[in-house]
Scaffold this motif. Sequence first.
Motif, PDB file in Angstrom:
ATOM      1  N   ASP A   1       0.089  82.061  71.640  1.00  0.00           N
ATOM      2  CA  ASP A   1       1.228  82.814  72.164  1.00  0.00           C
ATOM      3  C   ASP A   1       1.550  84.069  71.364  1.00  0.00           C
ATOM      4  O   ASP A   1       2.232  84.967  71.863  1.00  0.00           O
ATOM      5  CB  ASP A   1       2.478  81.917  72.211  1.00  0.00           C
ATOM      6  CG  ASP A   1       2.288  80.734  73.136  1.00  0.00           C
ATOM      7  OD1 ASP A   1       1.532  80.876  74.113  1.00  0.00           O
ATOM      8  OD2 ASP A   1       2.885  79.667  72.888  1.00  0.00           O
TER       9      ASP A   1
ATOM     10  N   TYR B   1       9.227  84.118  71.502  1.00  0.00           N
ATOM     11  CA  TYR B   1       8.678  83.362  72.625  1.00  0.00           C
ATOM     12  C   TYR B   1       9.192  81.922  72.637  1.00  0.00           C
ATOM     13  O   TYR B   1       9.401  81.339  73.716  1.00  0.00           O
ATOM     14  CB  TYR B   1       7.152  83.384  72.571  1.00  0.00           C
ATOM     15  CG  TYR B   1       6.563  84.759  72.805  1.00  0.00           C
ATOM     16  CD1 TYR B   1       7.269  85.725  73.518  1.00  0.00           C
ATOM     17  CD2 TYR B   1       5.316  85.108  72.294  1.00  0.00           C
ATOM     18  CE1 TYR B   1       6.740  86.987  73.722  1.00  0.00           C
ATOM     19  CE2 TYR B   1       4.775  86.372  72.503  1.00  0.00           C
ATOM     20  CZ  TYR B   1       5.498  87.303  73.222  1.00  0.00           C
ATOM     21  OH  TYR B   1       4.982  88.545  73.433  1.00  0.00           O
TER      22      TYR B   1
ATOM     23  N   HIS C   1      14.303  78.899  79.099  1.00  0.00           N
ATOM     24  CA  HIS C   1      13.695  78.340  80.311  1.00  0.00           C
ATOM     25  C   HIS C   1      14.018  76.852  80.426  1.00  0.00           C
ATOM     26  O   HIS C   1      14.305  76.353  81.521  1.00  0.00           O
ATOM     27  CB  HIS C   1      12.187  78.561  80.269  1.00  0.00           C
ATOM     28  CG  HIS C   1      11.450  78.000  81.453  1.00  0.00           C
ATOM     29  ND1 HIS C   1      11.781  78.309  82.753  1.00  0.00           N
ATOM     30  CD2 HIS C   1      10.415  77.117  81.519  1.00  0.00           C
ATOM     31  CE1 HIS C   1      10.979  77.657  83.579  1.00  0.00           C
ATOM     32  NE2 HIS C   1      10.142  76.933  82.855  1.00  0.00           N
TER      33      HIS C   1
ATOM     34  N   SER D   1       5.120  80.396  78.214  1.00  0.00           N
ATOM     35  CA  SER D   1       4.032  80.996  78.978  1.00  0.00           C
ATOM     36  C   SER D   1       4.392  82.454  79.222  1.00  0.00           C
ATOM     37  O   SER D   1       5.571  82.817  79.258  1.00  0.00           O
ATOM     38  CB  SER D   1       3.817  80.271  80.315  1.00  0.00           C
ATOM     39  OG  SER D   1       4.934  80.449  81.164  1.00  0.00           O
ATOM     40  N   SER D   2       3.392  83.300  79.402  1.00  0.00           N
ATOM     41  CA  SER D   2       3.637  84.739  79.547  1.00  0.00           C
ATOM     42  C   SER D   2       4.475  85.056  80.770  1.00  0.00           C
ATOM     43  O   SER D   2       5.192  86.056  80.801  1.00  0.00           O
ATOM     44  CB  SER D   2       2.304  85.485  79.614  1.00  0.00           C
ATOM     45  OG  SER D   2       1.517  84.994  80.693  1.00  0.00           O
ATOM     46  N   SER D   3       4.423  84.194  81.792  1.00  0.00           N
ATOM     47  CA  SER D   3       5.213  84.449  83.000  1.00  0.00           C
ATOM     48  C   SER D   3       6.705  84.391  82.715  1.00  0.00           C
ATOM     49  O   SER D   3       7.501  85.039  83.394  1.00  0.00           O
ATOM     50  CB  SER D   3       4.852  83.434  84.092  1.00  0.00           C
ATOM     51  OG  SER D   3       5.153  82.108  83.664  1.00  0.00           O
ATOM     52  N   LEU D   4       7.096  83.612  81.698  1.00  0.00           N
ATOM     53  CA  LEU D   4       8.519  83.533  81.354  1.00  0.00           C
ATOM     54  C   LEU D   4       9.032  84.887  80.888  1.00  0.00           C
ATOM     55  O   LEU D   4      10.149  85.294  81.223  1.00  0.00           O
ATOM     56  CB  LEU D   4       8.742  82.483  80.258  1.00  0.00           C
ATOM     57  CG  LEU D   4       8.478  81.037  80.630  1.00  0.00           C
ATOM     58  CD1 LEU D   4       8.715  80.132  79.418  1.00  0.00           C
ATOM     59  CD2 LEU D   4       9.376  80.609  81.775  1.00  0.00           C
ATOM     60  N   THR D   5       8.220  85.587  80.097  1.00  0.00           N
ATOM     61  CA  THR D   5       8.632  86.910  79.626  1.00  0.00           C
ATOM     62  C   THR D   5       8.801  87.862  80.799  1.00  0.00           C
ATOM     63  O   THR D   5       9.754  88.647  80.846  1.00  0.00           O
ATOM     64  CB  THR D   5       7.592  87.466  78.639  1.00  0.00           C
ATOM     65  OG1 THR D   5       7.531  86.615  77.496  1.00  0.00           O
ATOM     66  CG2 THR D   5       7.964  88.868  78.193  1.00  0.00           C
ATOM     67  N   MET D   6       7.901  87.787  81.763  1.00  0.00           N
ATOM     68  CA  MET D   6       8.011  88.647  82.939  1.00  0.00           C
ATOM     69  C   MET D   6       9.293  88.341  83.707  1.00  0.00           C
ATOM     70  O   MET D   6       9.989  89.260  84.156  1.00  0.00           O
ATOM     71  CB  MET D   6       6.789  88.452  83.848  1.00  0.00           C
ATOM     72  CG  MET D   6       5.471  88.829  83.194  1.00  0.00           C
ATOM     73  SD  MET D   6       5.423  90.580  82.713  1.00  0.00           S
ATOM     74  CE  MET D   6       5.514  91.340  84.332  1.00  0.00           C
ATOM     75  N   GLN D   7       9.613  87.044  83.857  1.00  0.00           N
ATOM     76  CA  GLN D   7      10.842  86.668  84.559  1.00  0.00           C
ATOM     77  C   GLN D   7      12.066  87.196  83.831  1.00  0.00           C
ATOM     78  O   GLN D   7      12.988  87.744  84.441  1.00  0.00           O
ATOM     79  CB  GLN D   7      10.927  85.147  84.684  1.00  0.00           C
ATOM     80  CG  GLN D   7       9.882  84.531  85.591  1.00  0.00           C
ATOM     81  CD  GLN D   7       9.942  83.012  85.564  1.00  0.00           C
ATOM     82  OE1 GLN D   7      10.933  82.417  85.157  1.00  0.00           O
ATOM     83  NE2 GLN D   7       8.870  82.377  85.979  1.00  0.00           N
TER      84      GLN D   7
ATOM     85  N   SER E   1      12.371  90.947  84.085  1.00  0.00           N
ATOM     86  CA  SER E   1      12.845  91.312  85.416  1.00  0.00           C
ATOM     87  C   SER E   1      14.340  91.059  85.547  1.00  0.00           C
ATOM     88  O   SER E   1      15.077  91.875  86.110  1.00  0.00           O
ATOM     89  CB  SER E   1      12.074  90.518  86.478  1.00  0.00           C
ATOM     90  OG  SER E   1      12.580  90.778  87.765  1.00  0.00           O
TER      91      SER E   1
END
Length: 712
Positions: free
Chosen positions: A413, A423, A430, A443-449, A452
């Motif tokens: 990570d 992270y 989350h 997970s990297s998708s959490l950062t994107m969420q 956003s």
Amino acid sequence: MTTSPKRGLVLVADDDPTMRLLMLEMLAQVGLDAIEADDGLKALACFQSVTPDLVLLDVDMPGMDGFSVCRAIRALEAQVAVPIIMVTGGDELESVTRAYEAGATDFVSKPINWPILGHRVLYVLRASDAISRLRIADAQHRAVLAAIPDTFFRMNKDGYYLDYEQGHEASSVFSSELCVGRHLSQVLPPDIAGHMMEQVHSVLDTQHIRSLDYALPLPGPAPRARQGEHPALLPVRHFEARLVATGPDEVLGLVRDISERKRSEEQIRRLAYCDSLTGIPNRQAFLETLEAELVRSRKAHKKFAVLFMDLDAFKRINDTLGHDVGDHLLKAVSERLRETTRPGDLVSRTEAATNLARLGGDEFTILIPDLERVENALNVAHRVKEAMRRPFLLDAHEIFVTASIGISLYPEDGEDCNSLLKYADTAMYHAKNCGKNNAKLYSSSLTMQIMSHVKLEVGLRKALQNDELYLLYQPQIDVRSSRITGFEALVRWRHPERGVISPTEFIPLAEETGLIVPIGEWVLRTACQQATTWQLEGKPPVRVAVNLSAKQFKDENLAQIVLSALHDTGLPAELLELELTEGTLMDDARATMVTLEQLRGIGVYLSIDDFGTGYSSMNYLKRFDVRALKIDKSFISGLPLDSENAAITHAIIAMAHGLKMAVVAEGVETDAQLVLLEQYGCDMVQGYYLGHPSPPDTIHRMLSNQGALAMT
């Protein structure tokens, strides 16, 4: 009645009046007096005239910034250093480094965690006082030792004691009879004796003074260690030996007991690296441990995990039981974490305590080195989570808490401290969003969420000032006459990049961030102004309905805000309808009655929105004395085929009429639904079948054609 004494005087320097006001309030809550300055020059002048016990100093100020003020204060001080806490704009290393280089004692990053600011200041004051007392104690001890002869001895080049005169500080360790005539190795442990012999030869060879420190265990049994802990260390006394040549084959040694100095150094180290409330390592200590683990794991090609734990609903405990109980709970939590994260679970080479830390507030971190499988980290997280679920017995309180845990992994990570900690924090949030009492891997998708979400929040904060919000109006039709009786104002957001954003996406965000209050007031004023404009254009008077959020309804200034909107726009009160949900009304029934009475006194039309989805009490419904009920569209959508919804709808209409309330059906989309509602005696209807939410110019045409509108 006597008041508790104040704990100290704090100079608050910040050019933002709101920040100063909040700081003064937080300091007052913990019993601290404060004086304020709105720029750097005034802060420096206040410091010279008043001499506060602590300075709370913002970095960015006009005229003279916080770093310059800090350096100027340090230049003015003679001996006693007043603690200075710098308020920086973020956690960036450069600001923190500059603050310390300027002479700051500590720093606080924005956004400030207001509930703990006062306690943070108290802890810095306490640490500063402790350090001052330690320095005074050290000076006193040095004076005493200067007055009382140290232990001294004479030794030949072969290491035999020729003479030994003990000082008071060493009387319990050795005596003259034990030393004189004996070899060094017969008195001191082998490693210390060998080191001292090397120094003796060095002194004789170079004729320069040499010194060495060593520690000797105190006589007596070793303390017993509790089960699962590392063996306890033997208590020791620390000594400093200074050696000087008195001839070609002889040295003079002066021995001083420096145990007190070592304890002072350890105390200072603890103040710097230990959390003052719980006694476990603090954020700085954890970051240094994490950095060292990064270096070690990188060289050894090992993996490790960072666990970030946050207590769920800890604020509720502070708010209901008080901060004293909250502090006791944090101590109990840290102790339970020590017991739960046993050394064997974490690391074989160091104590587990160095891998556990409190970052601040109710946030704790755990480092798990030498990770072989991800499941091992999840197992530790699960055990911690289960340990937190057991009740905490604090005085007369039995407290139940849960914990949300985020996990980041090295090197998957991130490969630096900040990333791994960030992270793990992201994964923790989350876990909270997934229902709390949970553990989640990053997970990297959490950062994107999250990015956003943050970007949307920033955009929403700018939406009002950039005129990106606008209103649409949906007509409400009288069932019998087919005439428009009113409109519901519906807010929309035209984002400059994403276009029109659904209310289902930005309204919950506005509720979460508190932006719903200024947005709600804007909707109220805009809708009132538009309704007045229609009247001035000669259109028949119609009501305009505005939804009130729970936060707006609880605002103690709500009545004044409504009065101001009506007065400024000239709209008659009876033409304004305020819609409230069942949940909002039932949240605090007594307060609701007071607010409703104020609104009724103004003369506005009150209705309950989305009726049937909440939990209204029929008794309270009668006492609330609202004018209308709006049946939620979930009951209308299945009509006329859904017999259960039909029965519920019929019952709501009959009940409302029995309480002398009008009934509005929302979400009418077919002629069959309209016909059935007319049979049930529904008063008004609203939905796509009768009119979509439309801009003001479309509504203007609808009102112009009022006489021609008919339902078929």
